[in-house]
Motif scaffolding. Structure first.
Motif, PDB file in Angstrom:
ATOM      1  N   ALA A  37      35.217 -18.469  25.410  1.00  0.00           N
ATOM      2  CA  ALA A  37      35.313 -17.002  25.256  1.00  0.00           C
ATOM      3  C   ALA A  37      34.125 -16.363  24.932  1.00  0.00           C
ATOM      4  O   ALA A  37      34.218 -15.690  24.767  1.00  0.00           O
ATOM      5  CB  ALA A  37      36.521 -16.877  23.500  1.00  0.00           C
ATOM      6  N   PRO A  38      33.329 -16.881  23.300  1.00  0.00           N
ATOM      7  CA  PRO A  38      31.739 -15.944  22.977  1.00  0.00           C
ATOM      8  C   PRO A  38      31.385 -15.753  23.795  1.00  0.00           C
ATOM      9  O   PRO A  38      31.142 -14.443  23.846  1.00  0.00           O
ATOM     10  CB  PRO A  38      31.673 -17.097  21.614  1.00  0.00           C
ATOM     11  CG  PRO A  38      32.652 -18.035  21.767  1.00  0.00           C
ATOM     12  CD  PRO A  38      33.729 -18.126  22.843  1.00  0.00           C
ATOM     13  N   ASN A  39      31.038 -15.941  25.301  1.00  0.00           N
ATOM     14  CA  ASN A  39      30.466 -16.015  26.548  1.00  0.00           C
ATOM     15  C   ASN A  39      30.766 -14.281  26.832  1.00  0.00           C
ATOM     16  O   ASN A  39      29.937 -13.708  27.085  1.00  0.00           O
ATOM     17  CB  ASN A  39      30.540 -16.481  27.664  1.00  0.00           C
ATOM     18  CG  ASN A  39      29.839 -17.900  27.207  1.00  0.00           C
ATOM     19  OD1 ASN A  39      28.581 -18.296  26.875  1.00  0.00           O
ATOM     20  ND2 ASN A  39      30.516 -19.112  27.076  1.00  0.00           N
ATOM     21  N   ALA A  40      32.025 -13.906  26.371  1.00  0.00           N
ATOM     22  CA  ALA A  40      32.766 -12.791  26.864  1.00  0.00           C
ATOM     23  C   ALA A  40      32.013 -11.375  25.926  1.00  0.00           C
ATOM     24  O   ALA A  40      31.429 -10.892  26.805  1.00  0.00           O
ATOM     25  CB  ALA A  40      34.042 -12.550  27.249  1.00  0.00           C
ATOM     26  N   ILE A  41      31.161 -11.538  24.870  1.00  0.00           N
ATOM     27  CA  ILE A  41      31.258 -10.669  24.214  1.00  0.00           C
ATOM     28  C   ILE A  41      29.625 -11.100  22.992  1.00  0.00           C
ATOM     29  O   ILE A  41      29.065 -10.204  22.510  1.00  0.00           O
ATOM     30  CB  ILE A  41      31.521 -10.638  23.031  1.00  0.00           C
ATOM     31  CG1 ILE A  41      32.462 -11.857  22.326  1.00  0.00           C
ATOM     32  CG2 ILE A  41      33.026  -9.023  23.511  1.00  0.00           C
ATOM     33  CD1 ILE A  41      31.337 -12.020  21.483  1.00  0.00           C
ATOM     34  N   GLY A  53      30.995 -10.448  13.447  1.00  0.00           N
ATOM     35  CA  GLY A  53      32.207 -10.186  13.232  1.00  0.00           C
ATOM     36  C   GLY A  53      33.390  -9.632  14.345  1.00  0.00           C
ATOM     37  O   GLY A  53      34.302 -10.113  14.682  1.00  0.00           O
ATOM     38  N   PRO A  54      33.307  -8.009  13.849  1.00  0.00           N
ATOM     39  CA  PRO A  54      34.046  -7.328  15.157  1.00  0.00           C
ATOM     40  C   PRO A  54      34.738  -7.292  16.008  1.00  0.00           C
ATOM     41  O   PRO A  54      35.351  -7.838  16.945  1.00  0.00           O
ATOM     42  CB  PRO A  54      33.482  -6.076  14.536  1.00  0.00           C
ATOM     43  CG  PRO A  54      32.581  -5.979  13.747  1.00  0.00           C
ATOM     44  CD  PRO A  54      31.999  -8.010  13.402  1.00  0.00           C
ATOM     45  N   ALA A  55      32.916  -8.125  16.840  1.00  0.00           N
ATOM     46  CA  ALA A  55      32.487  -8.392  18.285  1.00  0.00           C
ATOM     47  C   ALA A  55      33.944  -9.674  18.831  1.00  0.00           C
ATOM     48  O   ALA A  55      34.541  -9.794  19.335  1.00  0.00           O
ATOM     49  CB  ALA A  55      31.396  -8.667  18.786  1.00  0.00           C
ATOM     50  N   ILE A  56      33.718 -10.562  17.298  1.00  0.00           N
ATOM     51  CA  ILE A  56      34.678 -12.069  18.290  1.00  0.00           C
ATOM     52  C   ILE A  56      36.003 -11.750  17.515  1.00  0.00           C
ATOM     53  O   ILE A  56      37.192 -12.551  18.468  1.00  0.00           O
ATOM     54  CB  ILE A  56      34.298 -13.215  17.094  1.00  0.00           C
ATOM     55  CG1 ILE A  56      32.636 -13.714  17.861  1.00  0.00           C
ATOM     56  CG2 ILE A  56      35.291 -14.429  16.688  1.00  0.00           C
ATOM     57  CD1 ILE A  56      32.360 -14.676  16.626  1.00  0.00           C
ATOM     58  N   ALA A  57      36.537 -10.866  16.815  1.00  0.00           N
ATOM     59  CA  ALA A  57      37.548  -9.906  16.162  1.00  0.00           C
ATOM     60  C   ALA A  57      38.406  -9.457  17.577  1.00  0.00           C
ATOM     61  O   ALA A  57      39.482  -9.223  17.749  1.00  0.00           O
ATOM     62  CB  ALA A  57      38.162  -9.677  15.256  1.00  0.00           C
ATOM     63  N   MET A  58      37.466  -8.974  18.270  1.00  0.00           N
ATOM     64  CA  MET A  58      37.875  -7.952  19.400  1.00  0.00           C
ATOM     65  C   MET A  58      37.980  -9.075  20.165  1.00  0.00           C
ATOM     66  O   MET A  58      38.998  -9.043  21.574  1.00  0.00           O
ATOM     67  CB  MET A  58      36.983  -6.840  19.988  1.00  0.00           C
ATOM     68  CG  MET A  58      36.794  -5.959  21.395  1.00  0.00           C
ATOM     69  SD  MET A  58      35.604  -5.790  22.112  1.00  0.00           S
ATOM     70  CE  MET A  58      34.464  -6.431  22.270  1.00  0.00           C
ATOM     71  N   GLY A 197      32.604  -5.438  27.356  1.00  0.00           N
ATOM     72  CA  GLY A 197      33.157  -7.063  27.317  1.00  0.00           C
ATOM     73  C   GLY A 197      34.019  -6.937  26.695  1.00  0.00           C
ATOM     74  O   GLY A 197      34.792  -8.634  27.165  1.00  0.00           O
ATOM     75  N   ALA A 198      35.006  -6.169  26.136  1.00  0.00           N
ATOM     76  CA  ALA A 198      36.383  -5.923  26.274  1.00  0.00           C
ATOM     77  C   ALA A 198      37.179  -6.589  27.404  1.00  0.00           C
ATOM     78  O   ALA A 198      38.213  -7.756  27.157  1.00  0.00           O
ATOM     79  CB  ALA A 198      36.958  -5.339  25.612  1.00  0.00           C
ATOM     80  N   GLY A 199      36.671  -6.311  28.626  1.00  0.00           N
ATOM     81  CA  GLY A 199      37.044  -6.295  29.649  1.00  0.00           C
ATOM     82  C   GLY A 199      36.833  -7.545  30.100  1.00  0.00           C
ATOM     83  O   GLY A 199      38.391  -8.205  31.134  1.00  0.00           O
ATOM     84  N   VAL A 200      35.961  -8.125  30.040  1.00  0.00           N
ATOM     85  CA  VAL A 200      35.840  -9.365  29.760  1.00  0.00           C
ATOM     86  C   VAL A 200      35.888 -10.343  29.725  1.00  0.00           C
ATOM     87  O   VAL A 200      36.720 -11.679  30.053  1.00  0.00           O
ATOM     88  CB  VAL A 200      33.805  -9.666  29.858  1.00  0.00           C
ATOM     89  CG1 VAL A 200      34.038 -10.962  30.273  1.00  0.00           C
ATOM     90  CG2 VAL A 200      32.930  -8.679  30.952  1.00  0.00           C
ATOM     91  N   ALA A 201      36.286 -10.470  28.053  1.00  0.00           N
ATOM     92  CA  ALA A 201      37.139 -11.201  27.219  1.00  0.00           C
ATOM     93  C   ALA A 201      39.050 -11.382  28.029  1.00  0.00           C
ATOM     94  O   ALA A 201      39.720 -11.531  28.148  1.00  0.00           O
ATOM     95  CB  ALA A 201      37.218 -10.887  26.090  1.00  0.00           C
ATOM     96  N   ALA A 247      43.833 -17.239  21.563  1.00  0.00           N
ATOM     97  CA  ALA A 247      43.196 -16.007  20.838  1.00  0.00           C
ATOM     98  C   ALA A 247      42.704 -16.457  18.602  1.00  0.00           C
ATOM     99  O   ALA A 247      41.546 -16.270  18.565  1.00  0.00           O
ATOM    100  CB  ALA A 247      43.368 -14.785  19.680  1.00  0.00           C
ATOM    101  N   LEU A 248      43.470 -17.707  18.589  1.00  0.00           N
ATOM    102  CA  LEU A 248      42.474 -18.488  17.192  1.00  0.00           C
ATOM    103  C   LEU A 248      41.747 -19.108  17.062  1.00  0.00           C
ATOM    104  O   LEU A 248      41.037 -18.797  16.643  1.00  0.00           O
ATOM    105  CB  LEU A 248      44.586 -18.941  16.834  1.00  0.00           C
ATOM    106  CG  LEU A 248      43.249 -20.449  15.675  1.00  0.00           C
ATOM    107  CD1 LEU A 248      44.009 -19.666  14.530  1.00  0.00           C
ATOM    108  CD2 LEU A 248      44.465 -21.477  15.381  1.00  0.00           C
ATOM    109  N   GLY A 249      41.713 -20.037  18.377  1.00  0.00           N
ATOM    110  CA  GLY A 249      40.073 -20.601  18.625  1.00  0.00           C
ATOM    111  C   GLY A 249      38.748 -19.285  18.831  1.00  0.00           C
ATOM    112  O   GLY A 249      38.076 -19.793  18.153  1.00  0.00           O
ATOM    113  N   THR A 250      39.363 -18.656  19.128  1.00  0.00           N
ATOM    114  CA  THR A 250      38.319 -16.894  19.543  1.00  0.00           C
ATOM    115  C   THR A 250      37.811 -16.657  18.566  1.00  0.00           C
ATOM    116  O   THR A 250      36.106 -16.938  17.921  1.00  0.00           O
ATOM    117  CB  THR A 250      38.400 -16.286  20.731  1.00  0.00           C
ATOM    118  OG1 THR A 250      38.684 -17.365  21.999  1.00  0.00           O
ATOM    119  CG2 THR A 250      37.190 -15.409  20.904  1.00  0.00           C
ATOM    120  N   ALA A 251      38.649 -16.470  17.333  1.00  0.00           N
ATOM    121  CA  ALA A 251      38.499 -16.498  16.189  1.00  0.00           C
ATOM    122  C   ALA A 251      37.645 -17.297  14.795  1.00  0.00           C
ATOM    123  O   ALA A 251      36.881 -16.355  14.324  1.00  0.00           O
ATOM    124  CB  ALA A 251      40.043 -15.716  15.384  1.00  0.00           C
TER     125      ALA A 251
END
Length: 350
Positions: A37-41, A53-58, A197-201, A247-251
């Motif tokens: 998931a982090p690759n998306a942002i 921080g905000p990017a990972i939350a998004m 980036g949100a779209g990729v996520a 979502a938890l794993g991404t966070a």
């Protein structure tokens, strides 16, 4: 037998094997959220459009929305994974093999995460279930060749189309905005990059989330009905559960992968980050709605390489890129062999 939440909870309470399958599948989903998931942002952070921080939350929120929302429209990727292998008629052995595949996927993903290598959990998943099916069936009889070919088509989309559209979108934007005010253009592309980036996520949630949703459903069907063939409808409660776990794993994970992909591979400006995100959205969206399993990691990384190559091939750190490609190539035999070995080991003891 229905697959409503009440029936599932009752089956879970009385079947420790089912409980193990669900825990392992959700564990693999957490690892996916932390590694893929982090690759998306990654580019959004790499160009300083957003702080980590905000990017990972998004990304965490968008992963949840993507899996929960898009699955209601199309579950084509989940259906492909569901039909990719056949674990045979022995229900107990099939569940053991599925558990072995999940362990292999988790082990492979955790090792890659520890070293900061953006390996593909999608490829790990496909390799894992394939290796387990081969071990269980004693050959390729358990592999559905027609569905497996979709993996090859997906690789072509993520590699050739990802690189090509990354290069093309960058060239088009440069020509279109050649006379634009640089400060205003940077501000525009900063927000455009955040949105894309949100779209990729969101699309990552739909693509990768559906893969793990499919395996979780496969385990539930094997445990509750002893069957795994035919069409399948995914209950909404299961979609929500897998969405929340991803979502938890991404966070909780992601900074190492963001650094490798978004900051170390290519030094980018705002418009280049937007080009990479736009390319990834196009490729992953095309694959998702046509049922082709692709890797968000693979697609986003090749898009970034295409963006860097548009200006000069020297802009791409090919050494790092080569290490990533080697990891992708190694994933299919590596994770497949792990699953093969774990299947034989687990069948010996269970």
């Amino acid at each position: 037998m229905g697959f409503d939440l009440g029936s599932f909870v009752a089956a879970l309470a009385g079947d420790p094997v089912l409980a193990l399958i669900v825990v392992l599948t959700l564990g693999a989903t957490v690892v996916n959220g932390a590694t893929d998931a982090p690759n998306a942002i990654a580019t959004v952070v790499g160009t300083k459009a957003m702080r980590p921080g905000p990017a990972i939350a998004m990304a965490a929120v968008c992963n949840f929305v993507g899996l929960a929302g898009i699955t209601m429209i199309s579950s084509a990727v989940a259906a492909t994974i569901f039909k990719m292998v056949d674990f045979g008629g022995d229900n107990h052995a099939a569940l053991v093999a599925l558990a072995a595949a999940m362990v292999a996927i988790i082990v492979w993903g955790v090792v890659a995460w520890y070293f900061g290598i953006p390996t593909s959990q999608s490829h790990s998943l496909i390799a894992g279930i394939t290796g387990a099916a081969i071990a269980l069936q004693g050959g390729l009889a358990g592999v559905n060749g027609a569905e497996w070919m979709k993996v090859v088509y997906g690789l072509a989309i993520s590699t050739v189309l990802g690189f090509g559209t990354g290069w093309l979108f960058t060239r088009l934007i440069k020509r279109t905005c050649a006379n634009a005010n640089r400060r205003k253009a940077n501000e525009f592309f900063k927000w455009a990059q955040i949105i894309s980036g949100a779209g990729v996520a969101i699309l990552h949630g739909a693509q990768d989330g559906q893969k793990f949703l499919s395996l979780c459903m496969l385990g539930i069907m094997l445990a509750m009905t002893g069957q795994s063939g035919g069409d399948v409808t995914f209950p909404f409660w299961l979609v929500l559960l897998v969405s929340a776990v991803m979502a938890l794993g991404t966070a909780v994970g992601g900074k190492k992968i963001i650094k490798s992909v978004g900051m170390n591979m290519v030094k980018m400006e705002q418009y280049q980050g937007f080009s990479a995100c736009l390319s990834a959205c196009f490729c992953i969206g095309l694959a998702t709605f046509t049922g082709l399993p692709v890797s968000t990691t693979h697609t986003k990384t090749t898009a970034i390489m295409g963006v860097g190559a548009e200006k000069s091939l020297r802009n791409v750190k090919w050494g790092l890129a080569g290490r990533m490609v080697f990891t992708w190539i190694l994933t299919f035999p590596g994770c497949g062999l792990l699953a093969f070995a774990f299947t034989h080991l687990f069948l010996t003891f269970f």
